[in-house]
Design a protein around this motif. Structure first.
Motif, PDB file in Angstrom:
ATOM      1  N   ARG A 140      -3.323  10.526   0.809  1.00  0.00           N
ATOM      2  CA  ARG A 140      -2.144  11.064   1.515  1.00  0.00           C
ATOM      3  C   ARG A 140      -1.127  11.447   0.457  1.00  0.00           C
ATOM      4  O   ARG A 140      -0.769  10.621  -0.385  1.00  0.00           O
ATOM      5  CB  ARG A 140      -1.548  10.019   2.466  1.00  0.00           C
ATOM      6  N   GLU A 142       1.925  11.382  -0.161  1.00  0.00           N
ATOM      7  CA  GLU A 142       3.179  10.749   0.266  1.00  0.00           C
ATOM      8  C   GLU A 142       4.383  11.407  -0.417  1.00  0.00           C
ATOM      9  O   GLU A 142       4.325  11.711  -1.612  1.00  0.00           O
ATOM     10  CB  GLU A 142       3.164   9.258  -0.092  1.00  0.00           C
ATOM     11  N   PHE A 155      -5.845   5.569  -1.843  1.00  0.00           N
ATOM     12  CA  PHE A 155      -5.927   4.131  -1.554  1.00  0.00           C
ATOM     13  C   PHE A 155      -7.170   3.820  -0.733  1.00  0.00           C
ATOM     14  O   PHE A 155      -7.832   4.724  -0.223  1.00  0.00           O
ATOM     15  CB  PHE A 155      -4.657   3.653  -0.831  1.00  0.00           C
ATOM     16  N   GLU A 254       3.247  -3.322   6.656  1.00  0.00           N
ATOM     17  CA  GLU A 254       2.158  -2.985   7.579  1.00  0.00           C
ATOM     18  C   GLU A 254       0.819  -3.001   6.842  1.00  0.00           C
ATOM     19  O   GLU A 254       0.602  -2.212   5.933  1.00  0.00           O
ATOM     20  CB  GLU A 254       2.403  -1.590   8.177  1.00  0.00           C
ATOM     21  N   VAL A 255      -0.062  -3.914   7.257  1.00  0.00           N
ATOM     22  CA  VAL A 255      -1.386  -3.966   6.629  1.00  0.00           C
ATOM     23  C   VAL A 255      -2.505  -3.556   7.579  1.00  0.00           C
ATOM     24  O   VAL A 255      -3.646  -3.342   7.149  1.00  0.00           O
ATOM     25  CB  VAL A 255      -1.706  -5.367   6.045  1.00  0.00           C
ATOM     26  N   HIS A 257      -3.366  -1.537  11.715  1.00  0.00           N
ATOM     27  CA  HIS A 257      -2.825  -0.798  12.848  1.00  0.00           C
ATOM     28  C   HIS A 257      -3.969  -0.516  13.813  1.00  0.00           C
ATOM     29  O   HIS A 257      -5.008   0.003  13.399  1.00  0.00           O
ATOM     30  CB  HIS A 257      -2.222   0.519  12.326  1.00  0.00           C
ATOM     31  N   GLY A 291      -5.286  -1.546   5.640  1.00  0.00           N
ATOM     32  CA  GLY A 291      -4.973  -1.061   4.288  1.00  0.00           C
ATOM     33  C   GLY A 291      -5.489  -2.043   3.252  1.00  0.00           C
ATOM     34  O   GLY A 291      -4.764  -2.941   2.811  1.00  0.00           O
ATOM     35  N   ARG A 294      -3.503  -2.084  -0.041  1.00  0.00           N
ATOM     36  CA  ARG A 294      -2.135  -2.575   0.172  1.00  0.00           C
ATOM     37  C   ARG A 294      -2.111  -4.096   0.331  1.00  0.00           C
ATOM     38  O   ARG A 294      -1.136  -4.756  -0.042  1.00  0.00           O
ATOM     39  CB  ARG A 294      -1.526  -1.894   1.410  1.00  0.00           C
TER      40      ARG A 294
HETATM   41  P1  ATP Z   1       2.874   3.707   6.775  1.00  0.00           P
HETATM   42  O1  ATP Z   1       3.709   3.624   8.035  1.00  0.00           O
HETATM   43  O2  ATP Z   1       3.025   2.525   5.887  1.00  0.00           O
HETATM   44  O3  ATP Z   1       3.035   5.020   6.063  1.00  0.00           O
HETATM   45  P2  ATP Z   1       0.744   4.562   8.417  1.00  0.00           P
HETATM   46  O4  ATP Z   1       1.192   3.998   9.707  1.00  0.00           O
HETATM   47  O5  ATP Z   1       0.930   5.991   8.152  1.00  0.00           O
HETATM   48  O6  ATP Z   1       1.352   3.694   7.226  1.00  0.00           O
HETATM   49  P3  ATP Z   1      -2.028   4.214   9.203  1.00  0.00           P
HETATM   50  O7  ATP Z   1      -2.378   5.623   9.501  1.00  0.00           O
HETATM   51  O8  ATP Z   1      -1.752   3.286  10.320  1.00  0.00           O
HETATM   52  O9  ATP Z   1      -0.799   4.190   8.164  1.00  0.00           O
HETATM   53  O10 ATP Z   1      -3.141   3.644   8.192  1.00  0.00           O
HETATM   54  C1  ATP Z   1      -3.780   2.376   8.288  1.00  0.00           C
HETATM   55  C2  ATP Z   1      -3.336   1.436   7.175  1.00  0.00           C
HETATM   56  O11 ATP Z   1      -3.493   2.026   5.883  1.00  0.00           O
HETATM   57  C3  ATP Z   1      -1.866   1.072   7.236  1.00  0.00           C
HETATM   58  O12 ATP Z   1      -1.654   0.024   8.157  1.00  0.00           O
HETATM   59  C4  ATP Z   1      -1.574   0.665   5.797  1.00  0.00           C
HETATM   60  O13 ATP Z   1      -1.887  -0.696   5.611  1.00  0.00           O
HETATM   61  C5  ATP Z   1      -2.519   1.511   4.983  1.00  0.00           C
HETATM   62  N1  ATP Z   1      -1.809   2.623   4.325  1.00  0.00           N
HETATM   63  C6  ATP Z   1      -1.242   3.708   4.906  1.00  0.00           C
HETATM   64  N2  ATP Z   1      -0.668   4.509   4.004  1.00  0.00           N
HETATM   65  C7  ATP Z   1      -0.870   3.929   2.793  1.00  0.00           C
HETATM   66  C8  ATP Z   1      -0.525   4.277   1.457  1.00  0.00           C
HETATM   67  N3  ATP Z   1       0.142   5.400   1.180  1.00  0.00           N
HETATM   68  N4  ATP Z   1      -0.894   3.444   0.448  1.00  0.00           N
HETATM   69  C9  ATP Z   1      -1.586   2.307   0.708  1.00  0.00           C
HETATM   70  N5  ATP Z   1      -1.939   1.931   1.948  1.00  0.00           N
HETATM   71  C10 ATP Z   1      -1.607   2.717   2.978  1.00  0.00           C
END
Ligand code: ATP
Ligand code: MG
Length: 411
Positions: A140, A142, A155, A254-255, A257, A291, A294
């Protein structure tokens, strides 16, 4: 593993560009190396922790009855056009052209790919329910990559996708995944909380996040223990819980979802199966993310002291570290080696600090890398037939008779 031969380089000084303690300690303990913004190499010691987490996640997912697959990291843009998410995701997608000028992205998530597989593979309600998962690299782009592997651009994620004939089947799997997540985060040794959450870009009706409780967390959680209620504050529009209870607030990382997606993807991508009367229906979907990388950082946020990392038992890179004090003394080095071999053959993961270093250096490094059990072999101990065991977490020190040690460890 002999530390004298192990590629581990640690650092005394706190890196100036790392804000969070987990990021500082991961760099100082030589677990990761930064390549570029949001891109990290996992070095041998760090990779051991990552793999331990993966193993726990894989074992619990298999136990739940989900099937492991491995999808391509690269995905054609055409699939994302079918759901309209190519534009919705926008610049978060890393876009790539191949030599024929066809457009792809490096997958940030895999709803489109799995729905494409299932629309080709599954034709009858008899093949449902089914849950597929993978453990894979995601990308992603970011806006603000930060905190090391906590918010990286590349990741590791565990992502699972389930398909159902009706709502009660989806509800069952959703509950099963919630149980599976409890088991996973408990085994990893995290202090966590399940909270109600917003479904975001992924779409759908119901969703919960799993947060590791830490002051450094990017999210704020409102909770009321009397009502057994907790929600991401993004979801909360009053100061009280649903039955009027007062909310308290805490921060979380958030680990995980979990989502109920309903029929959004099956409708948009033309996935249908035949029911028992031969009528086409659109299956309902759930998706479940963790994650993996993470979690390594989140665990350190919860488990450290001024000396370094304190790994929880089940994800520690090694169970034991043997520290031979005074490498010039043959009795000490040979006894340390003997204990090392004995622990190794008992099936536990053990590292021996057999380097020609001062005791202070060895102790400081052992504390920094956070191996749960330190075993000190010294002249004083050998004279009385004991080693000293130090519990990294509690700091409790105990002399153990050498001939009882291995029995104790394997018992
Ligand atoms: P965030 O709100 O932290 O950006 P997200 O809600 O976009 O995360 P999800 O699409 O729910 O992320 O992805 C599932 C899991 O992947 C998340 O719960 C998180 O633990 C992990 N994750 C998401 N983005 C990242 C990142 N940029 N780096 C590391 N881990 C990530
Ligand atoms: Mg999320």
């Amino acid at each position: 593993m002999e530390l004298s031969k192990y590629p581990l380089k640690t650092y005394k000084d706190t890196p100036s560009d790392a804000e969070l303690v987990s990021h500082q300690l991961m760099l100082r303990a030589g677990l990761i190396k930064k390549l570029a913004s949001g891109l990290f190499t996992w070095m041998p010691l760090g990779l051991r922790v990552l793999r331990n987490i993966e193993d726990i996640v894989r074992a619990e997912m298999n136990q739940s009855g989900a099937f492991e697959i491995l999808m391509p990291a690269i995905q054609p843009s055409s699939l994302w056009e079918e759901t309209g998410r190519w534009d919705e995701y926008g610049n978060l997608l890393l876009k790539i052209h191949d030599r024929h000028d066809r457009l792809f992205c490096f997958g940030p998530t895999h709803e489109e790919v799995i729905t494409d597989i299932v629309r080709k593979e599954i034709t009858s309600y008899k093949q449902l329910p089914v849950n597929f998962y993978q453990i894979q690299t995601k990308f992603r782009d970011e806006i603000r990559p930060r905190f090391g592997v906590m918010r990286a651009r590349e990741f590791q994620m565990k992502d699972a996708y389930s398909f159902h004939f009706d709502q009660s089947s989806l509800d069952n799997e959703y509950d099963k995944m919630a149980n599976t997540y409890n088991n996973i985060f408990n085994r990893i040794g995290l202090n966590f909380r399940k909270v109600r959450a917003d479904s975001g870009e992924i779409g759908g009706s119901m969703s919960h996040e799993y947060h590791v409780l830490a002051d450094s967390g990017e999210d704020e959680i409102g909770y009321c223990d009397e009502e057994n209620y907790a929600a991401n504050v993004e979801m909360i529009d009053s100061k009280s819980a649903p039955n009027g209870g007062l909310l308290s607030f805490t921060r979380g990382i958030e680990v995980g979802h979990i989502f109920q997606l309903g029929d959004k993807y099956s409708k948009n991508m033309g996935l249908s199966v035949l029911d028992h009367e031969g009528q086409k229906i659109s299956p309902l979907m759930g998706c479940y993310g963790i994650g993996i990388s993470r979690i390594v950082a989140a665990s350190i946020e919860q488990n450290h002291d001024e000396k370094g990392i304190i790994w929880p038992e089940h994800i520690a890179p090694f169970d034991y570290i043997i520290i031979a004090l005074n490498n010039k003394n043959y009795d000490i080095t040979s006894k340390a080696k003997e204990i090392y071999e004995a622990i190794k053959s008992s099936g536990r993961e053990v590292m021996i600090d057999d380097r020609d270093e001062r005791a202070g250096v060895k102790f400081a490094e052992a504390d920094l890398i956070g191996i749960p059990n330190q075993i000190i072999v010294s002249k004083r101990g050998l004279d009385q037939g004991t080693i000293e065991h130090i519990n990294r977490s509690s700091g409790v020190k105990e002399d153990i008779a050498i001939n009882e040690l291995v029995e104790k460890i394997s018992g």
